[in-house]
Design an enzyme around this catalytic site. Structure first.
Site, PDB file in Angstrom:
ATOM      1  N   LYS A 116     -41.204 -15.614  97.194  1.00 29.81           N
ATOM      2  CA  LYS A 116     -40.766 -14.497  96.432  1.00 29.81           C
ATOM      3  C   LYS A 116     -40.975 -13.243  97.567  1.00 29.81           C
ATOM      4  O   LYS A 116     -40.044 -12.289  97.681  1.00 29.81           O
ATOM      5  CB  LYS A 116     -41.841 -14.828  95.245  1.00 29.81           C
ATOM      6  CG  LYS A 116     -41.581 -14.742  94.421  1.00 29.81           C
ATOM      7  CD  LYS A 116     -42.341 -15.049  93.009  1.00 29.81           C
ATOM      8  CE  LYS A 116     -42.372 -15.720  91.881  1.00 29.81           C
ATOM      9  NZ  LYS A 116     -42.133 -16.835  92.374  1.00 29.81           N
ATOM     10  N   GLU A 200     -47.506  -6.271  92.946  1.00 29.07           N
ATOM     11  CA  GLU A 200     -46.105  -5.349  91.872  1.00 29.07           C
ATOM     12  C   GLU A 200     -47.294  -4.394  91.418  1.00 29.07           C
ATOM     13  O   GLU A 200     -47.869  -4.932  91.103  1.00 29.07           O
ATOM     14  CB  GLU A 200     -45.749  -6.763  91.754  1.00 29.07           C
ATOM     15  CG  GLU A 200     -44.342  -7.012  92.878  1.00 29.07           C
ATOM     16  CD  GLU A 200     -43.351  -7.842  91.792  1.00 29.07           C
ATOM     17  OE1 GLU A 200     -43.758  -7.989  90.219  1.00 29.07           O
ATOM     18  OE2 GLU A 200     -42.508  -8.582  92.387  1.00 29.07           O
ATOM     19  N   HIS A 235     -45.602 -16.133  79.429  1.00 33.12           N
ATOM     20  CA  HIS A 235     -44.477 -15.482  81.195  1.00 33.12           C
ATOM     21  C   HIS A 235     -43.551 -16.848  80.342  1.00 33.12           C
ATOM     22  O   HIS A 235     -43.018 -17.313  81.365  1.00 33.12           O
ATOM     23  CB  HIS A 235     -45.099 -16.336  82.026  1.00 33.12           C
ATOM     24  CG  HIS A 235     -45.982 -14.962  82.256  1.00 33.12           C
ATOM     25  ND1 HIS A 235     -45.849 -13.585  82.513  1.00 33.12           N
ATOM     26  CD2 HIS A 235     -47.752 -15.353  82.802  1.00 33.12           C
ATOM     27  CE1 HIS A 235     -46.598 -13.279  82.719  1.00 33.12           C
ATOM     28  NE2 HIS A 235     -47.913 -13.660  83.109  1.00 33.12           N
ATOM     29  N   ARG A 297     -29.855 -22.259  91.085  1.00 31.78           N
ATOM     30  CA  ARG A 297     -29.622 -23.215  90.375  1.00 31.78           C
ATOM     31  C   ARG A 297     -29.149 -22.677  88.744  1.00 31.78           C
ATOM     32  O   ARG A 297     -29.735 -21.530  88.466  1.00 31.78           O
ATOM     33  CB  ARG A 297     -30.650 -24.045  89.880  1.00 31.78           C
ATOM     34  CG  ARG A 297     -31.983 -23.544  88.979  1.00 31.78           C
ATOM     35  CD  ARG A 297     -32.897 -24.797  88.804  1.00 31.78           C
ATOM     36  NE  ARG A 297     -34.201 -24.128  87.897  1.00 31.78           N
ATOM     37  CZ  ARG A 297     -34.370 -23.069  87.009  1.00 31.78           C
ATOM     38  NH1 ARG A 297     -33.568 -22.705  86.787  1.00 31.78           N
ATOM     39  NH2 ARG A 297     -35.955 -22.031  86.925  1.00 31.78           N
TER      40      ARG A 297
END
Length: 613
Positions: A116, A200, A235, A297
């Site tokens: 990430k 973040e 999540h 994907r």
């Protein structure tokens, strides 16, 4: 076009790939573990190769065995589906090194977007907007704490190698940061073998917006519009839809344009998804939507994109992997209507959504929807893999039409004896905020118990089911002079005793049961004891254990004469005692209960024969 294809996956995605490949005239090869020897994807494929024991790490995650299976079966190409090895760059490279076609992006693209922090740095260089945060190499607790303080709380700690909601912690205040960091790093080390994190800014009203992108080997990249996956639980996506509610043309152009730029930055080939997080507090705005990550994907939710565009994304994958250009230009793609997808799982919401494992004795999904599944009635839901039963996809002229169609299909779903989240999904779809498209990723957490399925069906549903059950056992119900107008009957509802008042004036003959469904929730109702003509009870005197438990008292012996209402056996379950009594005068013809013995639900404990007149 390739002539043969091995699918390095299982379940519904393997079945879905097989369907498209068959339509294109491509020979398919399935792989399977011990647990999947009789699975639907194995029977649908033209050939199948056994690759190991049931645990995924000993079968579906062994790339060398899958490559060997492709070579052994004569397959030209390997499609990884999603999950397992689909985003493993080393496996993709090994497939290509073996001279096989890899149906997916180049290994370098997978690597570039796999971490990430590196992906966000790459996106910043490409001009793609990213969430404010910290991506530095200095991972000392002191530096991370200082950066979090500078960003401002709340902040989100994310494992750089994370996925599936793991390795993420929200921190609301500075004093909580140190403990949250340690917890996040422990989970990251266990799940991904990498303790590095990024920070973040926490978005107060977050919406999860993602864009389907596609590239080919000829330099073409297009988007197939956006999806909204904001309805999540811990999540994990629950319901997805396309397009995103509240997305105007200007914002769509900006977000989808950024997604194409992101794909071009890594020379992307094949199907991919660029995921964004949006601050929805002021509606969807281009300056409040930021890049989050890329999935290299096919996504679980790809059917909603197929529904609104009329395109088969697996066909696109196979054509691009065969060297063909993209089937459509950007100006040839348009949005038609609205689509929603729900993920139907074998799990019990009442028990913290724990998986429900076992045989699907009854499996029926109602309504007029697309059903993507890898199981059928009689199949086993295994403890070794994800317990998703099916994806249910509805398409309609607008959002409300799609929502209502999906809700109707789930409402009429009957699955037994496994527990499912169907009723939970119905309640989520019927939620006032969801119906009004007031979305953010915290909706399910806020609603809490309001989305939990009912513990029992409504009294009217129970009464109608009881009436059907009694009538089916005894024949048509007629009027009898001087008989009471209503009877109380004792039944077993999912094994627990329940008393139901209903109108039929009759007795149950043979022991019977039925399934009843209300708003996606299924129960088993079993006749146990019904007052009526002749004074007989359920099953002509068959006394069954109403639940699993322990026999703590036996008050009779074989051959004893008993009177109606006399106590026979007492069963203890969940620290409660349940006394079973004689439904009519009679003789103990059979006694199977013994003090201290463990019994299962439905076990025949005592059988009484009516006393001779």
């Amino acid at each position: 076009m390739m002539k043969s294809l091995l699918i390095a996956n299982r379940g519904e995605i393997a079945c879905r790939i097989i369907r498209t490949a068959r339509r294109l005239g491509i020979r398919t090869v399935a792989v399977y573990s011990d647990a999947d020897a009789q699975a639907l994807h194995v029977r649908l494929a033209d050939a199948a190769v056994h690759i190991g024991p049931s645990p995924a790490r000993e079968s579906y995650l062994l790339g060398e065995r899958i490559i060997a299976a492709a070579q052994e079966s004569g397959a030209e190409a390997i499609h990884p589906g999603y999950g397992f090895l689909s985003e493993n760059a080393a496996f993709a490279a090994a497939v290509q090194a073996a001279g096989l076609i890899w149906v997916g992006p180049n290994p370098a693209s997978i690597t570039a977007m796999g971490l990430k922090d590196a992906a966000k740095t790459l996106m910043q260089a490409a001009g793609v907007p990213t969430t404010p945060g910290y991506l530095g190499e200095d991972q000392s607790p002191e530096r991370l704490r200082a950066e979090a303080d500078a960003i401002g709380y709340p902040v989100l700690i994310k494992a750089v190698a994370g996925g599936g909601g793991k390795g993420m912690r929200k921190v609301d205040a500075a004093e909580d940061f140190a403990d949250a960091l340690l917890s996040c790093q422990r989970e990251a080390a266990s799940s991904f073998g990498n303790v590095s994190v990024l920070l973040e800014k926490w978005i107060t009203n977050p919406r999860h917006i993602e864009v389907q992108v596609f590239g080919d080997g000829h330099g073409n990249v297009v988007h197939l519009f956006e999806r909204d996956c904001s309805l999540q639980r811990r999540h994990q996506k629950v319901i997805e839809e396309a397009p995103a509610p509240g997305m105007d043309a200007a914002t769509r152009a900006a977000v989808c344009g950024a997604a194409v730029a992101a794909a071009r930055a890594v020379d992307y080939v094949g199907a991919g998804t660029i995921e964004f997080i949006a601050d929805g507090s002021q509606g969807l705005r281009a300056d409040r939507i930021w890049f989050m990550e890329m999935n290299t994907r096919l996504q679980v939710e790809h059917p909603v994109t197929e529904a609104i565009t009329g395109q088969d994304l697996v066909e696109w994958q196979l054509r691009v992997a065969s060297g063909e250009p993209l089937p459509r230009r950007q100006d040839e793609l348009a949005i038609n209507g609205w689509a929603m997808e729900a993920r139907l799982y074998a799990e019990d919401p009442a028990k913290g959504f724990l998986p429900s494992i076992g045989r699907l004795d009854t499996f029926r999904i109602g309504g007029d929807c697309r059903i993507d599944t890898g199981v059928e009635q009689g199949a086993e839901i295994s403890p070794f893999y994800d317990p998703m039963i099916a994806k249910v996809i509805a398409h309609g002229a607008d959002r409300d039409a799609a929502r209502r169609r999906l809700m109707a299909a789930l409402d009429d779903t009957v699955i037994w004896p496994l527990r499912t989240n169907a009723a939970f999904l119905v309640r989520a779809l019927d939620n006032a905020d969801f119906a009004a498209a007031k979305l953010d990723t915290g909706l399910i957490a806020r609603e809490g118990d309001a989305l939990m399925p009912a513990e029992r069906p409504g009294d009217d549903v129970l009464a109608r089911a009881a009436e059907r059950l009694v009538v089916s056992a005894t024949g048509p119900v007629g009027f009898r002079l001087n008989a009471p107008a209503r009877r109380d009957a004792e039944f077993l509802l999912n094994g627990a005793p329940v008393t139901i008042g209903f109108d039929p004036l009759c007795a149950v003959g043979d022991l019977e049961d039925t399934l009843l469904t209300e708003h996606g929730q299924t129960w088993q109702l079993r006749a146990w004891r019904v007052e009526g003509a002749g004074g007989q009870g359920a099953g002509d005197g068959a006394i069954l254990s109403p639940m699993p438990g322990r026999v703590i008292a036996v008050a009779v012996a074989a051959g004893d004469a008993v009177r109606k209402g006399q106590k026979l056996v007492t069963v203890e379950a969940m620290k409660m005692e349940h006394s079973l009594t004689a439904p009519f005068d009679g003789i103990i013809a059979e006694l199977n209960a013994r003090e201290g013995g463990q019994v299962s639900e439905g076990t025949l404990l005592v059988r009484i024969e009516p006393a001779e007149a």
